[in-house]
Structure formats: structure tokens, C-alpha cells
Design an enzyme around this catalytic site. Structure first.
Site, PDB file in Angstrom:
ATOM      1  CG  LEU A  44      61.334 -11.779 -22.438  1.00  0.00           C
ATOM      2  CD1 LEU A  44      61.475 -13.294 -22.321  1.00  0.00           C
ATOM      3  CD2 LEU A  44      60.720 -11.213 -21.168  1.00  0.00           C
ATOM      4  CE  LYS A  69      79.795  -3.457 -25.522  1.00  0.00           C
ATOM      5  NZ  LYS A  69      78.716  -2.487 -25.295  1.00  0.00           N
ATOM      6  CB  THR A 124      62.966  -1.862 -12.481  1.00  0.00           C
ATOM      7  OG1 THR A 124      63.464  -1.332 -11.245  1.00  0.00           O
ATOM      8  CG2 THR A 124      61.689  -2.636 -12.208  1.00  0.00           C
ATOM      9  N   GLY A 125      66.336  -2.002 -13.420  1.00  0.00           N
ATOM     10  CA  GLY A 125      67.402  -1.368 -14.192  1.00  0.00           C
ATOM     11  C   GLY A 125      67.454   0.133 -14.091  1.00  0.00           C
ATOM     12  CB  SER A 126      69.607   2.470 -14.893  1.00  0.00           C
ATOM     13  OG  SER A 126      70.411   1.877 -15.904  1.00  0.00           O
ATOM     14  CD  GLU A 186      84.012  13.632 -18.126  1.00  0.00           C
ATOM     15  OE1 GLU A 186      83.856  13.935 -16.925  1.00  0.00           O
ATOM     16  OE2 GLU A 186      83.240  12.874 -18.752  1.00  0.00           O
ATOM     17  CG  ASP A 218      71.959  -0.781 -14.161  1.00  0.00           C
ATOM     18  OD1 ASP A 218      72.916  -1.503 -13.815  1.00  0.00           O
ATOM     19  OD2 ASP A 218      71.816  -0.366 -15.329  1.00  0.00           O
ATOM     20  CG  HIS A 248     105.458 -16.549 -28.782  1.00  0.00           C
ATOM     21  ND1 HIS A 248     105.494 -15.183 -28.592  1.00  0.00           N
ATOM     22  CD2 HIS A 248     106.159 -16.800 -29.922  1.00  0.00           C
ATOM     23  CE1 HIS A 248     106.200 -14.626 -29.556  1.00  0.00           C
ATOM     24  NE2 HIS A 248     106.617 -15.584 -30.386  1.00  0.00           N
TER      25      HIS A 248
END
Length: 467
Positions: A37, A50, A143-145, A203, A313, A445
Site C-alpha cells: 500500500l 527523503k 492510480t497516480g503517475s 535542463e 496525478d 527568537h
């Protein structure tokens, strides 16, 4: 096998929708094609990346900063198998947590591939055991990507890879090329760059993070160059060839066509993701797709077949786990007759490099294009006491406010812990706060969040106190 709601896909959008539906008294089923899952996010996306980002940051700090902190080490080394093992344990614990939530909320889980056979029926080819037929009053497609892997780039899962394979590399590569300077490419580039890999980012656009505010792109580029990442912006990839032990990449400068061919241990494809609608039988359900292969939905997330919803997605908009969660809750509450709300302008975007990048609302470029008169205030992290104490002086906070009303229109942050800081901006903008409101709020602070207040002070009339 009759249900009030059947959800196809168990990622953050799907499983959160299932929990909310169960809370509202619905009989709920989830169909998940893998034996785990959590979808991409928990298994091969947000959570494992992460985990590796944190591990690599610890190593980088030990290597680059500990001596200055007065901590002397000897024999410092990267144990990549242990790093991957820890990442896998984090994933396993998180997935088990979702399994527990399904049981707790009495949600029935079917592990297999679901295909519509009619608008009200789903055939599930089970991974184990007999295939099942599910009839449901409502459906959510979640179902996302999948990563985009153009045929010409010869994706082989060995030397030409995507983020999925990159998360399980067992040795630190000497070199890696990343095609795409977006979130996924920069996060994984940061992981390996910190560990000692020579990383080249190629890029097509003239800057990294082309959809974010230009100041964020500029700040992050400067910071990542210091950690050893190389950037080839405005470059087009023309050829990728994978081999047994390396891959060869050819890319050319768009302005003059000057070509470069280099050999790398790995070439990582990070040009974005495509909606996953493969073999769902959407034609049998009568559900329409748009010209980009996404499921068409209206403002209530309903497809053209009213009892079938779609989220995350697989539909229009940013591909973000927390967006999918909000949409999952919205879809369930709407089908229950409630009046939910999602403000897409206030869904934050985060890049988990170091420094982190976080933003919400409009960019300066968007405001200019729309002809909106605005004020801008910026504050650098290097002027922040907390940042100097932790040696995290890269970055800035920028606040954009309406020139007449002073309402905050956008907040853009680069720096330590901005992924957490951005929530303050989201909350304030949800209640249509002004820059003056933030300027008048006491911030503890020393903290990183003082930079937000200082940027708001700057936006209200050049009133920043510490620059």
C-alpha cells in the site's frame, strides 16, 4: 462484493479518501495492483527519497562542517548498503502504518489490477488467489503517475534509469547525468552529489525549477553549485545509450547547436511523470481522457460519468501527494452531500534539497503577466542569527503583497527548514492576511521563521530591521 465506494489506487490520495469515506459511514474497498500500500509516494517516491536525502545530508555535514563545529572524526565513509537498508526500513514502517489504518477503519483491500467492465463493475485480476468482481455505487480513480521515459532515451533500468531505480543504487557512482532540472532531478542529484558523485544536470529551459519563482531558481542554483552539482541549462538531449557498465549522453546547446558527448555511470531520466491509466478499461466505463492522457474531471472532481471521480496525478494540476490528499477528501465529502473546498492557489510546493525551497501563491512572473500591481519584500538567511548559528546561511524569503490592499499574494522561500515554514504562509493566506499582519506578529527568537516576518516588514515599506 458490493461497496458504497471503491478506490483504485492506494497512494496518499486513495488511502486518505478511503479513511474519510469510512469515517462518513461508507462501506469501502481499495484496489491496489502492487502488493504494497501507499503508491509511488510511500514506496518509490516521497518517503524513500527523503530518507536518502537526510542520510546524505548527515554525511555531507560530517564531511564539510563538523570540524568547524569542533567535532573531529576519523575514518568517515559512506556505507551505501546500510543507507539503502535504513531507507527500506522507513518505507516498510510507513506502509505497515497504512495497512493498520485500513484495518482500523474496516476498509477491504484487494491486491490486484482493477479493470472496469461497466460503469458500475470492476474486475480485479488478483495477485494471489481467485479473481474478484466488485460492484460499487461510487468509484474514485487514484492510480497516480509513472516517470516519462521517451523511447529515444533507451530506458533500460540498468544504466539509463528513473527515480525508481536510483533509490536502490548500492554503490556511490563516480558520475551521473540527470535529464531534467525539476524537483525529482534536483532532489536525487543532491543525494548523490553530497555523497561524492560528479553530477551534471541537463535542463531544456534557461533555469532549473522553471515553474517556480525566478529568485528561488537563482538562489538554489548558487547553493547547489557549491556542493558540486554542474548545470547545463538551455541544453537539449539528443541521444542516450546505455551499456553494461556505463551510459553515454549527447546534449547540445540550444543557442548554437554545440554538442557535448560524455560517459557516465548512470543517466537518470527526470523529465516529469505521466498519468497512469493503463488497462483500466475506462472505455468500458465511458470515462473520457483529455489530450494529455489525463482523466477529465469537472470542478467537483467528477468525470463525465457522475458516480466516478478522479484525483491526484491522474488528473490536471500539480503532481503533489498533498494535493491528492485534499482532492481525495473533497471527492468523498462531495459524494456524501457535503460542501467541501480546495483552494489550488494555496497548495504549497516544496523541493527537499538543502537548502530547501518552498512556495505558495503567485510567483512574481505570474503577477507581472496578469498585470497585478504588487509590492515585494526580501530577507536573506545570512542576516538571520539562527541561520548563522547552524551554518545554514544560504537562501532568502520573499513576500509578494497587493500594492493597494497589502494582501499577501505569494510567499517564496529558499533556506533551512522552509518546507516546514511555508505552512505559516499557507495558514495566513487562507485567511487573506496582509503583509502588515505578519509584520505585527511576534516570532520567537532565534528562529528561521523570523526571516518571514522580516520579509513581510520589507514588503510593507522597506521596514526590515536586520538588513
Amino acid at each position: 462484493m458490493n461497496f458504497d465506494l471503491t478506490i483504485i489506487g492506494s497512494g496518499p490520495g486513495g488511502y486518505v479518501a478511503a479513511i474519510r469515506a469510512a469515517q462518513l459511514g461508507m462501506k469501502v474497498a481499495i484496489v491496489e495492483r502492487y502488493n504494497s500500500l501507499g503508491g509511488t509516494c510511500l514506496n518509490v517516491g516521497c518517503i524513500p527519497s527523503k530518507a536518502l536525502l537526510d542520510s546524505s545530508e548527515h554525511y555531507h555535514n560530517a564531511h564539510e562542517k563538523f570540524t568547524e563545529h569542533g567535532i573531529d572524526l576519523s575514518g568517515l565513509a559512506v556505507n551505501m548498503p546500510q543507507m539503502i537498508k535504513r531507507k527500506n526500513e522507513v518505507v516498510d514502517q510507513t506502509v505497515k502504518g497504512v495497512q493498520f489504518l485500513m484495518k482500523k477503519n474496516k476498509i477491504e483491500v484487494f491486491y490486484g489490477h482493477g479493470t472496469f467492465t461497466s460503469p458500475t463493475e470492476l474486475s480485479v485480476k488478483m495477485n494471489e488467489g481467485e479473481d474478484q468482481t466488485i460492484t460499487s455505487k461510487n468509484f474514485i480513480i487514484a492510480t497516480g503517475s509513472k516517470p516519462i521515459t521517451p523511447g529515444m532515451f533507451n530506458y533500460d533500468k540498468k544504466r539509463v534509469i528513473t527515480s525508481t531505480e536510483a533509490l536502490n543504487i548500492s554503490e556511490v557512482p563516480k558520475s551521473m547525468a540527470i535529464i531534467g532540472g525539476g524537483v525529482i532531478g534536483l532532489e536525487l542529484g543532491s543525494v548523490f552529489g553530497r555523497l561524492g558523485t560528479e553530477v551534471d544536470v541537463i535542463e531544456l529551459e534557461d533555469r532549473i525549477l522553471p515553474t517556480m519563482d525566478k529568485d528561488c531558481s537563482k538562489e538554489l542554483t548558487r547553493a547547489l553549485k557549491k556542493t558540486g552539482l554542474n548545470f547545463y541549462t538551455s541544453h537539449k538531449v539528443t541521444q542516450v545509450k546505455g551499456g553494461d557498465t556505463s551510459a553515454t549522453l549527447t546534449f547540445e546547446k540550444q543557442s548554437n547547436g554545440e554538442a557535448t558527448t560524455k560517459e557516465y555511470d548512470y543517466v537518470l531520466l527526470a523529465m516529469g511523470r505521466r498519468p497512469y491509466t493503463d488497462k483500466l478499461g475506462l472505455d468500458k466505463a465511458g470515462v473520457e481522457l483529455d489530450d494529455r492522457g489525463r482523466v477529465k474531471v469537472d470542478d467537483h472532481l467528477q468525470t463525465n460519468v457522475a458516480h466516478i471521480y478522479a484525483i491526484g496525478d491522474v488528473i490536471r494540476g500539480a503532481m503533489l501527494a498533498h494535493k491528492a490528499e485534499e482532492e481525495g477528501i473533497y471527492a468523498v465529502e462531495h459524494m456524501a452531500g457535503e460542501k467541501p473546498h480546495v483552494d489550488y492557489n494555496l497548495i504549497p510546493g516544496v523541493v527537499y534539497t538543502w537548502p530547501e525551497v518552498a512556495a505558495v501563491g503567485k510567483t512574481e512572473e505570474e503577477l507581472k503577466e496578469a498585470g497585478v500591481k504588487y509590492k515585494s519584500g526580501k530577507f536573506p538567511f545570512k542576516a538571520l542569527g539562527r541561520a548563522r548559528a547552524s551554518m545554514d546561511i544560504e537562501g532568502m524569503v520573499k513576500v509578494l503583497a497587493d500594492a493597494e490592499t497589502d494582501e499577501i499574494l505569494g510567499v517564496h522561500m529558499v533556506g533551512a527548514r522552509t518546507a516546514d515554514m511555508i505552512s505559516e504562509a499557507v495558514a495566513l493566506m487562507e485567511f487573506r492576511a496582509s503583509a502588515e499582519d505578519v509584520a505585527r506578529m511576534s516570532h520567537a527568537h532565534p528562529t528561521y521563521t523570523e526571516a518571514f516576518r522580516e520579509a513581510a516588514l520589507a514588503a510593507t515599506g522597506d521596514r526590515a530591521l536586520h538588513v
